[in-house]
Design an enzyme around this catalytic site. Structure first.
Site, PDB file in Angstrom:
ATOM      1  N   ASP A 126      33.269  47.407  34.103  1.00 46.20           N
ATOM      2  CA  ASP A 126      33.708  47.639  32.993  1.00 46.20           C
ATOM      3  C   ASP A 126      32.590  48.214  32.245  1.00 46.20           C
ATOM      4  O   ASP A 126      32.623  49.179  31.466  1.00 46.20           O
ATOM      5  CB  ASP A 126      34.546  46.596  32.134  1.00 46.20           C
ATOM      6  N   HIS A 141      38.534  41.068  31.884  1.00 49.89           N
ATOM      7  CA  HIS A 141      38.780  42.154  32.600  1.00 49.89           C
ATOM      8  C   HIS A 141      40.125  42.681  32.859  1.00 49.89           C
ATOM      9  O   HIS A 141      40.993  42.642  33.754  1.00 49.89           O
ATOM     10  CB  HIS A 141      38.256  41.873  34.101  1.00 49.89           C
TER      11      HIS A 141
END
Ligand code: NAI
Ligand code: OAA
Length: 332
Positions: free
Chosen positions: A160, A188
């Site tokens: 990410d 996440h």
């Protein structure tokens, strides 16, 4: 003098991330070009033949740093003596599924593998959980491997983080290597908070804040955030399979920086066991900005948090608390 080999476990090694990851490890991308490795690969019996095929390809690639390969469906054999464990094995999300949907399938795997690691890994083994729900799988692994220090158990939010760097690089048309210090806070999942408030870009006249260069707060506060949050789903939609090469590459980045240090003045995002920093509830596996030195990460402290960020950091913490309860209810 040549270094002793480091034993690196990859679970789910016959899967798609595994297939991208093991050659990167064998080429020195994770631990450095002078670090020999012995790969331990674990998968489940239905994937044993495919796993053996991966082992054959590793032999065929004649990697100079690769000093041995263990390919097995036995968790104890796989975990024995490992210095680094990259936990990719599990049931992946398919199109239309939320991460919650994969929870019950995965937490029981992480409970049993926690025991194998605790009993058989090398002392001070560093663990990175990639398989989703990554934060909660890592938390379960931590809870069921109480003799492994909590600071040795982490989860992957570097993908990410790298996605956020990539979006800023594209928007400003600057090399991605000139962008630094974005932060992924939290889970996440689609509640993660990609934060650019402290991020900078290298320019001929010094490092400049991303906000000053982008000059479009509406884009940064909306589209940028949702693009990063939803990138995993966008890849699944496009490939009909979830991210693999970028996940493998980010897993290498995560371990490399943890073991070989983050550059001075730079931080990265890692999912780690919360100690209450930034008023994030203690006891969650939450992604923070961290700096690494001598094999230890520390949460970067003292960054000012505005009201917009606070709300988003709290929302993703709330989701992680709910996941934690759900995980325990799946296990009971
Ligand atoms: N944290 C992150 O940034 C990312 C996480 N992921 C997650 O990584 C995981 C792996 O993804 P893919 O490689 O695409 O999936 P995949 O399905 O291709 O591979 C998973 C492998 O795990 C194996 N496996 C299943 N149960 C196992 C067990 N108990 N022990 C050992 N191996 C086991 C399967 O047989 C399979 O070979 C998924 O959970 C996915 O959602 C994917 C992308 C990014
Ligand atoms: O979205 C998924 O399920 C796969 C993943 O974790 C990602 O690509 O970030």
């Amino acid at each position: 003098m040549a270094k002793d080999p480091v034993r690196v476990l990859v679970t789910g090694a016959a899967g798609q991330i595994g297939y991208a990851l093991v050659p990167m490890i064998a080429r020195g991308i994770m631990l450095g070009a002078d670090q020999p490795v012995i790969l331990h690969m674990l998968d489940i019996p239905p994937a044993a033949e495919a796993l053996n095929g991966v082992k054959m390809e590793l032999v065929d690639a004649a990697f100079p740093l690769l000093k041995g390969v263990v390919a097995t469906t036995d968790a104890v054999e796989a975990c024995t003596g490992v210095n680094i464990a990259v936990m990719v094995g599990g049931f992946p999300r398919k199109e239309g599924m939320e991460r919650k949907d994969v929870m019950s399938k995965n937490v029981s795997i992480y409970k049993s593998q926690a025991a194998a690691l605790e009993q058989h890994a090398a002392p001070n083994c560093k663990v990175l959980v990639v398989a989703n729900p990554a934060n909660t799988n890592a938390l379960i692994l931590k809870e069921f491997a109480p003799s492994i220090p909590a600071k040795n158990i982490t989860c992957l939010t570097r993908l990410d983080h790298n996605r956020a760097l990539g979006q800023i690089s594209e928007r400003l048309n600057v090399p991605v290597s000139d962008v630094k210090n974005v932060i992924i806070w939290g889970n996440h999942s689609s509640t993660q908070y990609p934060d650019v408030n402290h991020a900078t870009v290298k320019t001929p006249s010094g490092d400049k804040p991303v906000r000053e260069l982008v000059k479009d707060d509406a884009w940064l506060n909306e589209e940028f955030i949702t693009t990063v949050q939803q990138r995993g789903a966008a890849i699944i939609k496009a490939r009909k399979l979830s991210s693999a090469l970028s996940a493998a590459s980010s897993a290498c980045d995560h371990i490399r920086d943890w073991v070989l240090d983050t550059p001075e003045g730079t931080w990265v995002s890692m999912g780690v066991y919360s100690d209450g920093s930034y008023n994030v509830p203690a006891g969650l596996m939450y992604s923070f900005p961290v700096a690494c030195k001598k094999g230890e990460w520390t949460i970067v402290q003292g960054l000012p948090i505005d009201e917009f960020s606070r709300k988003k950091m709290d929302a993703t913490a709330e989701e992680l608390s709910e996941e934690k309860s759900l995980a325990y209810s799946c296990l009971s």
